[in-house]
Design an enzyme around this catalytic site. Sequence first.
Site, mmCIF file in Angstrom:
data_model
loop_
_atom_site.group_PDB
_atom_site.id
_atom_site.type_symbol
_atom_site.label_atom_id
_atom_site.label_comp_id
_atom_site.label_asym_id
_atom_site.label_seq_id
_atom_site.Cartn_x
_atom_site.Cartn_y
_atom_site.Cartn_z
ATOM 1 N N GLN A 223 0.869 -1.420 -0.294
ATOM 2 C CA GLN A 223 -0.347 -0.437 -0.293
ATOM 3 C C GLN A 223 0.264 1.646 -0.030
ATOM 4 O O GLN A 223 0.462 2.212 -0.033
ATOM 5 C CB GLN A 223 -0.786 -0.067 0.784
ATOM 6 C CG GLN A 223 -1.973 -1.017 0.960
ATOM 7 C CD GLN A 223 -2.931 -1.212 2.453
ATOM 8 O OE1 GLN A 223 -3.510 -2.543 3.460
ATOM 9 N NE2 GLN A 223 -3.109 -0.157 2.952
ATOM 10 N N ARG A 370 -8.370 -1.541 8.930
ATOM 11 C CA ARG A 370 -9.122 -0.414 8.620
ATOM 12 C C ARG A 370 -9.327 0.770 9.269
ATOM 13 O O ARG A 370 -10.776 0.133 10.180
ATOM 14 C CB ARG A 370 -10.243 -1.435 8.362
ATOM 15 C CG ARG A 370 -11.039 -0.283 6.997
ATOM 16 C CD ARG A 370 -12.092 -0.717 6.355
ATOM 17 N NE ARG A 370 -12.971 -0.156 5.213
ATOM 18 C CZ ARG A 370 -13.668 -0.294 4.600
ATOM 19 N NH1 ARG A 370 -14.280 -1.404 4.698
ATOM 20 N NH2 ARG A 370 -14.718 0.472 3.829
ATOM 21 N N CYS A 371 -8.204 0.742 9.634
ATOM 22 C CA CYS A 371 -8.370 2.276 10.932
ATOM 23 C C CYS A 371 -7.372 3.075 11.020
ATOM 24 O O CYS A 371 -5.718 2.724 10.747
ATOM 25 C CB CYS A 371 -7.319 0.798 12.287
ATOM 26 S SG CYS A 371 -7.342 1.834 13.852
ATOM 27 N N GLU A 740 -12.885 4.220 6.385
ATOM 28 C CA GLU A 740 -12.381 3.208 7.559
ATOM 29 C C GLU A 740 -13.586 3.611 8.424
ATOM 30 O O GLU A 740 -13.460 2.903 9.495
ATOM 31 C CB GLU A 740 -10.814 3.830 8.070
ATOM 32 C CG GLU A 740 -10.030 3.181 7.420
ATOM 33 C CD GLU A 740 -8.618 3.407 8.532
ATOM 34 O OE1 GLU A 740 -8.451 5.017 7.790
ATOM 35 O OE2 GLU A 740 -7.965 2.849 8.025
HETATM 36 N N1 MCN Z 1 -13.883 9.103 -1.801
HETATM 37 C C1 MCN Z 1 -15.220 10.546 -2.235
HETATM 38 N N2 MCN Z 1 -15.663 11.574 -1.160
HETATM 39 C C2 MCN Z 1 -14.916 11.894 0.162
HETATM 40 C C3 MCN Z 1 -14.105 10.599 0.572
HETATM 41 C C4 MCN Z 1 -13.553 9.969 -0.217
HETATM 42 O O1 MCN Z 1 -15.415 9.852 -3.007
HETATM 43 N N3 MCN Z 1 -14.826 13.227 0.154
HETATM 44 C C5 MCN Z 1 -13.706 7.963 -2.422
HETATM 45 C C6 MCN Z 1 -11.617 7.880 -2.398
HETATM 46 O O2 MCN Z 1 -12.274 9.270 -3.587
HETATM 47 C C7 MCN Z 1 -11.438 7.130 -2.240
HETATM 48 C C8 MCN Z 1 -12.474 6.282 -1.573
HETATM 49 O O3 MCN Z 1 -13.473 7.432 -1.531
HETATM 50 O O4 MCN Z 1 -11.485 6.476 -3.793
HETATM 51 C C9 MCN Z 1 -11.818 6.271 -0.506
HETATM 52 O O5 MCN Z 1 -11.464 7.627 0.428
HETATM 53 P P1 MCN Z 1 -10.757 8.354 1.159
HETATM 54 O O6 MCN Z 1 -11.380 7.751 2.610
HETATM 55 O O7 MCN Z 1 -9.274 8.689 0.951
HETATM 56 O O8 MCN Z 1 -9.668 6.453 1.687
HETATM 57 P P2 MCN Z 1 -8.004 5.501 0.557
HETATM 58 O O9 MCN Z 1 -8.605 5.888 -0.695
HETATM 59 O O10 MCN Z 1 -7.112 6.626 1.444
HETATM 60 O O11 MCN Z 1 -8.425 4.256 0.718
HETATM 61 C C10 MCN Z 1 -8.274 3.855 2.555
HETATM 62 C C11 MCN Z 1 -8.839 2.968 3.161
HETATM 63 C C12 MCN Z 1 -8.434 2.392 4.924
HETATM 64 S S1 MCN Z 1 -6.818 2.738 5.263
HETATM 65 C C13 MCN Z 1 -8.429 1.169 4.154
HETATM 66 S S2 MCN Z 1 -8.175 0.019 5.346
HETATM 67 C C14 MCN Z 1 -9.364 0.559 3.359
HETATM 68 C C15 MCN Z 1 -11.016 1.303 2.629
HETATM 69 O O12 MCN Z 1 -9.886 2.245 1.769
HETATM 70 N N4 MCN Z 1 -9.198 -0.906 1.908
HETATM 71 C C16 MCN Z 1 -9.844 -1.176 1.864
HETATM 72 N N5 MCN Z 1 -11.468 0.796 2.377
HETATM 73 C C17 MCN Z 1 -11.427 0.057 1.222
HETATM 74 N N6 MCN Z 1 -11.787 -0.794 -0.580
HETATM 75 C C18 MCN Z 1 -11.727 -0.983 -0.906
HETATM 76 N N7 MCN Z 1 -11.891 -2.039 -2.000
HETATM 77 N N8 MCN Z 1 -10.615 -2.170 -0.493
HETATM 78 C C19 MCN Z 1 -9.615 -1.883 0.332
HETATM 79 O O13 MCN Z 1 -8.348 -2.388 0.685
HETATM 80 CU CU1 CUM Z 2 -5.631 1.689 8.794
HETATM 81 S S1 CUM Z 2 -5.984 -0.038 7.545
HETATM 82 MO MO1 CUM Z 2 -6.139 1.300 6.118
HETATM 83 O O1 CUM Z 2 -4.707 2.009 7.369
HETATM 84 O O2 CUM Z 2 -4.849 0.347 5.488
#
Ligand code: MCN
Ligand code: CUM
Length: 794
Positions: A223, A370-371, A740
């Site tokens: 990641q 997921r945290c 998360e």
């Molecule tokens: N998004 C959006 N509008 C927002 C916030 C987010 O449209 N206001 C969209 C983003 O553009 C992105 C998605 O939602 O496509 C998730 O965005 P974000 O909250 O920024 O999280 P990350 O992209 O950094 O993803 C990480 C987070 C984590 S830490 C874990 S653990 C997890 C999760 O995402 N693992 C996943 N969701 C997952 N979903 C899938 N399918 N697979 C994983 O491994």
């Molecule tokens: Cu906290 S599990 Mo995610 O942060 O990849």
Amino acid sequence: MSQALDEVKIGGLGSSRQRVEDARFIRGRGNYIDDLKLPGMLHMEILRSPLAHARIISIDTSAAWAIPGVRLVLTGEMAAQRNLAWMPTLSYDTQAVLATDKVRFQGQEVACVVADDPYIAKDACEAIVVEYEPLPVIVNPIQSLAPDAPLIRDDKEGQTDNVCYRWEVGDKQGTDRAFAQADHISRLKLHYPRSHPSPIECCGSVADYNAATGKLTVYMTTQAPHIIRAAVALVAELPEHMIRIVSPDLGGGFGNKVPVYPGYVCSILGSILTGKPVKWIEDNFGNLISTGFGRDMYLDSELALRKDGKILAVRFHADTDQGAFFSDAQPSKFKIGLVHSAFACYDIPVGHITARGAYTNKAPGGVAYRCSFRVTEAMFFQERMIQAAAADLGMDQAQFRRINLRRADDFPARTPFGFLVDSGQYHKCLQLGLDAIGYEDFKREQAQARSRGRRLGIGISTMTEPLGAGNSREYDILGIKMFDSAELRVHPTGKAILRTGAKTQGQGHETTWAQIVSHELGIPADDVIVEEGDTDTAPFGMGTYASRSTPVAGAAVSMVARKVRAKARKLAAHLLEVSEEDIEWELGRFYVRGAARRGVTIQECAMAAYTNMPDGMEPGLENNAYYDPPNLTWPFACYIATVEVDPETGVWDVLRVVAVDDCGVRINPMIVEGQIMGGLAEAYAMANMQFMTYDADGNMIGANYIDYLLPTAWETPGFELHEVVTPCPHHPIGAKGVGECAAVGGPAAFVNAVMNALEDTGVRNIDMPVLPDRVWQAIQTGRDVSGAPPVRQD
Ligand code: MCN
Ligand code: CUM
């Protein structure tokens, strides 16, 4: 008259655009690590320890070497010759790559074989003879921290006990004073069980060291490719520009793919030693027994309360079971992650937290699943404590929250543990949730049902979660500051490629980042291709975890698009033969102020950047941006579940689940809803069925999907989703992280609902998973099932 484009039509912000990555995923055309085949590639298998704690007397590899097709049998001793028997972890500890002195958990990597095919490698692993001398085994912090406990980490100089870290935050004296003035003190002991992220795809790597060029290419399930590149450069002492890390399509990550695992390192060493590409594909068993565990935390907590329901202070102590090596990734200042974000949504004047990590004979734990760095435990503890406190005071749980939740005009505010929360409409979210579930009606129904012997319960969980580390002043991993980046190139015909330092694992970045570009530039999202995960091409970034991508990399996408727009504006002025000050922007188009018909599209500007730029202007239309966020983003959520508990069997069924999420401006509402539903499914699983346990000998129960349960569509309840939008005040498009939230805030809603159904029995807590036998036992005895380390006997 405006000729601006319709943002939703071109796939900009707010468009529930279909996920572009799914075109290949659902057709079986993804490019996962095991799809990769390089010429001459060899295959690696790992031999794991059957014992949880034992001294290694001898390792005999001769029979393995004798098997035709075996190219390399690697032991810790051989790795030690290259100074690679141990590696640094992301938490400033060390971890064995291959065991040399002792094995410290069941499943630990002892040796590996590289062979012509994976089956030969597996057979050869079985031909390795290891003689062990068993040692006493420790499977929980209570055993580990006992005065006569055997020392697990005798490899570490100066280590005389099994304490892995101590940490403290807050105001002890102020907290003690507040407790002295309390009308009531509410206490709770809890355990958040060890869980596993369980992505569909396990970990794996293909290492390809080219002795002729000196270049090492590693395709791997990570990641955070750039952190890995830096780590490999430091550990293997290879020059960083000669290392290329490529993270291909990932079959989920959920935090499992953040740490550096011995398998990756062994495949690299295998490739260096054999001169061939070496592939390592972890199987489900290896993944479940050795990598990426979350939680395993014990809580001892107290809330100081005034009669009227006001919380005066909070204090708690947390013990974490880190397993044999402290290998989770977290910002270096914070040994127990962001556990101190607990109670950030409540207005509590003072608090004090102490924490201690313990080494045990279990696989490394504490990886964020997921945290956002142990926020899951923090929010679960918080919401369980809140409910227990309300019940102790005999107060309605919604009313108790209303008294203590921060008000919308109370921002920005500092929490007692130092966080700056900057925005939120907590009361509005709570009320929306209560209205949606029909709170008052349900309470009436519950009372009627109770009189007929049926047990209904309602549980609420409200929380704000700190997402999007940095800022770089406070957050770093191994000293590398937590910012992120984006690079945008607009081609002559107005099509574009965007790269970021994040790495999607299924979240949909290829879809949503293009939407941000579309919002900023008016280029249709379909005209923007997004690429992540290749350190030779992507700008430096800290990767995807802690839902930091939208808050940090997503902000960088906005910023780089704005830089590109600034240059396009100059091109527009040139094309329209007016000065730049006279140029106005509307989506997709620049025009002359006061003469709206005279305009040029962003695509015309792109073409001019290559064919008709003004004298002295650098050609091309591209840029990059590094974004260091001023603060974390603070999404808020209110999750409410209703359940019915069968007192005869202890089985509980979910009746309804309502979720109200405020993640600021939503880039893609459909993707956000998918994230929330996925998170709620995981939350339900943690509350209802999942835990990794060990027997007293350290045998892991649950290294398969018969003992460790994943929820299917059959048992997962339906979810009713609602939203509130409080734009993030410092994010360029007002977005907050969301990936998360539901997994973090969800579990407490389910557990609180079951506890609410049992409120009159005197039972205040049942630890997760809230299994039927635990519920039944609690009802029978009227006693909590609380805070005790689970050791399986069966
Ligand atoms: N998004 C959006 N509008 C927002 C916030 C987010 O449209 N206001 C969209 C983003 O553009 C992105 C998605 O939602 O496509 C998730 O965005 P974000 O909250 O920024 O999280 P990350 O992209 O950094 O993803 C990480 C987070 C984590 S830490 C874990 S653990 C997890 C999760 O995402 N693992 C996943 N969701 C997952 N979903 C899938 N399918 N697979 C994983 O491994
Ligand atoms: Cu906290 S599990 Mo995610 O942060 O990849």
